[in-house]
Motif scaffolding. Structure first.
Motif, PDB file in Angstrom:
ATOM      1  N   LEU A   1      -6.456   7.060  -2.582  1.00 15.80           N
ATOM      2  CA  LEU A   1      -5.179   7.076  -1.862  1.00 15.80           C
ATOM      3  C   LEU A   1      -4.545   8.463  -1.837  1.00 15.80           C
ATOM      4  CD1 LEU A   1      -3.719   3.640  -2.964  1.00 15.80           C
ATOM      5  CD2 LEU A   1      -4.861   4.243  -0.843  1.00 15.80           C
TER       6      LEU A   1
ATOM      7  N   LEU B   1       0.846  -1.194   0.000  1.00 13.90           N
ATOM      8  CA  LEU B   1       0.000   0.000   0.000  1.00 13.90           C
ATOM      9  C   LEU B   1       0.886   1.250   0.000  1.00 13.90           C
ATOM     10  CD1 LEU B   1      -2.806   1.322   0.258  1.00 13.90           C
ATOM     11  CD2 LEU B   1      -2.637   1.066   2.716  1.00 13.90           C
TER      12      LEU B   1
ATOM     13  N   ILE C   1       1.089   4.327  -2.679  1.00  7.62           N
ATOM     14  CA  ILE C   1       0.887   5.745  -2.319  1.00  7.62           C
ATOM     15  C   ILE C   1       2.059   6.575  -2.839  1.00  7.62           C
ATOM     16  CG2 ILE C   1       0.741   7.354  -0.364  1.00  7.62           C
ATOM     17  CD1 ILE C   1      -0.647   5.057   1.201  1.00  7.62           C
TER      18      ILE C   1
ATOM     19  N   GLU D   1      -5.794   8.314   4.165  1.00  6.59           N
ATOM     20  CA  GLU D   1      -4.909   7.260   4.686  1.00  6.59           C
ATOM     21  C   GLU D   1      -5.817   6.079   5.006  1.00  6.59           C
ATOM     22  OE1 GLU D   1      -2.306   9.653   7.432  1.00  6.59           O
ATOM     23  OE2 GLU D   1      -2.428   7.700   8.477  1.00  6.59           O
TER      24      GLU D   1
END
Ligand code: HEM
Length: 482
Positions: free
Chosen positions: A446, A313, A317, A450
């Motif tokens: 994203l 993840l 980001i 968060e």
């Protein structure tokens, strides 16, 4: 005299029952499919597999069948499932087998085909050609503002949930993404968003889900339809919704650029007999179902993979932040070129898209992996097995988007092996639509929030034309980014 007739009738009945039993025994134990391995009971009856299908549990239980019996498994007297890449390719692409009779029974109105349920190859080709302008690249690119607008509403809802809770909220992502994909489908294809994201009106979604479940049950047990009071495939509120859509179209007139509804309406107006009103209505209904829950359920499951793999993840980001700042416009064109985002989506689909409904049918004998499959057999490719096959994918069960960025453990990943959208002439007509929508959803989500794991949730899913979480939700912690 009456007694004599009775005795004759009973004898004839018993003889017929005996004939059928012998036939079942011969087909089970001596027919060509007798060489295909599978559970013993499946040689004689389709009931165990039908029950698995109707309860939607088969997406979880087939792993064990393939492990125990190999790549081709007999799951009913005249039904096999196929789990390896070469076998699936043969069925879907090389032989391009026709769809199974299951789809005749799955129709919303008996005798009334739709693109998805059409079995005749020529008719299917004609309908597909008719509808394909609604899926051309230039047409899809023109849908971007509609999708952006729906996602903006989605952000407003998430913002207000966060505001209500000091900046952090626990959100059922399955619920909100499902609302969002319905809004996107209605905004892009029906001439106006249902605004479900804002209203959170679950009634309409329940209606759509009930259509899917009923279609799956009717496909397996077609005679149930004829039981008095058995619920109709199309509930009344769906009919009302369709009336609204069609009335609005008549009062507002044609859109500047034809959308799916307009293409379907024009087909009806040009050929009211070949493309009758009932067909037009069923086609619109099926498009709504095919294009919304599929995208939302797979997006939710990919999100689940991301929040359970925080390092992946984080890398995603970083990629999104390197291209966009908070107030930048996030466009289709730029997103198409983000390697890690695309890697996450293909890897996610590989692991979570079950596509358990690709039933095909033999009209002549074919060989699949050294087994002769006779005519009149239902052959069901099982993409999930091939998409997690350790012979193709190193660390097959793990979520490794990096495998899509180059060679991973000596293997270069190939998109053609992700059969999430099927393959051959019946593949998903909306796959590029779905990819565009998912890229936009993930990037905008994203960039603004968060996301983190809400622990202790069940990952168990079931399948009725599309997968769903047994617990009925999938929650994620959402926090506005600084
Ligand atoms: C992640 C999202 C999606 C997935 C995983 C998916 C999956 C599939 C699969 C596996 C099939 C093929 C069934 C078969 O071979 O028997 C299919 C067909 C189809 N899909 Fe999708 N789909 C998605 C999104 C969409 C969208 C967004 C639309 C419409 C806008 C759509 C419309 C259709 C239609 C109309 C068919 C029937 C095509 C035909 O028979 O010619 N799908 N989909």
């Amino acid at each position: 005299m009456v007694n004599n007739y009775l005795v004759i009738a009973v004898c004839l009945g018993l003889a017929e029952a005996l004939r059928r039993c012998i036939l079942i025994m011969i087909t089970a134990l001596m027919g060509p499919l007798s060489k295909v391995p599978g559970p013993f009971l499946s040689k004689f009856t389709r009931i165990p597999w039908a029950v698995e299908t109707v309860t939607g549990k088969h997406m979880n239980t087939t792993d064990d069948l393939f492990k125990k019996y190999g790549d081709v498994v007999r799951v009913a007297p005249n039904h096999v499932i196929v789990g390896d890449r070469a076998g699936i390719h043969k069925v879907l692409v090389e032989k391009d087998l026709v769809k199974a009779p299951f789809f005749d029974n799955m129709r919303l109105h008996p005798g009334n085909p739709m693109l998805v349920t059409e079995r005749d190859k020529e008719s299917h080709k004609r309908t597909r050609r008719l509808l394909s302008p609604g899926f051309s690249i230039s047409y899809l690119d023109g849908l971007e503002p509609f999708m952006q607008e729906c996602i903006q509403e989605f952000e407003k809802v998430l913002d207000s949930k966060c505001d209500e809770n000091d900046g952090t909220a626990v959100v059922d992502m399955q619920g909100v993404l499902s609302n969002l994909t319905f809004d996107v489908m209605s905004a892009t294809s029906l001439g106006g968003s249902f605004n479900l994201v804002t209203s959170n009106n679950t009634k309409l979604k329940k209606t759509f889900m009930s259509i899917l479940i009923k279609a799956a049950i009717n496909g397996q047990f077609p005679y149930l339809r004829y039981i008095p009071f058995w619920p109709q495939a199309i509930p009344p509120d769906m009919n009302r919704m369709l009336d609204d859509v069609l009335d609005r179209r008549e009062s507002v007139g044609k859109p500047a650029k034809k959308d799916i509804v307009q293409i379907i309406l024009d087909a009806h107006q040009m050929d009211p007999i070949g493309f009758p009103e009932m067909r037009m209505r069923d086609e619109v209904t099926m498009f709504m179902v095919a294009g919304s829950e599929t995208t939302s359920s797979n997006s939710t499951a990919i999100l689940m993979l991301l929040v359970n793999n925080m390092d992946k993840l984080q890398r995603l980001i970083e990629e999104i932040d390197s291209v966009f700042s908070r107030n930048d416009e996030v466009t289709f064109t730029k997103l198409q070129e983000l390697p890690y985002l695309n890697a996450v989506l293909w890897e996610g689909l590989r692991l979570v898209a079950p596509s358990a409904g690709l039933l095909r049918y033999t009209t002549e004998p074919i060989m699949i992996n050294d087994y002769e499959i006779p005519p009149d057999t239902t052959v069901q490719p099982w993409p999930m097995a091939a998409m997690k096959d350790p012979r193709i994918w190193p660390d097959a069960e793990k979520f490794i988007p990096e495998r899509w960025l180059g060679v991973y453990k000596g293997v270069e990943a190939n998109r053609a092996d992700v059969i999430a959208f099927s393959a051959g002439s019946r593949n998903c007509i909306g796959w590029q639509f779905a990819m565009r929508e998912m890229r936009l959803i993930f990037a905008r989500l994203l960039l603004r929030y968060e996301l983190s794991l809400v622990p202790g949730q069940s990952h168990e899913r079931r399948y009725h034309s599309t997968p769903w979480f047994v617990q009925g939700f999938y929650k994620v912690e959402v926090k506005l980014r600084k």
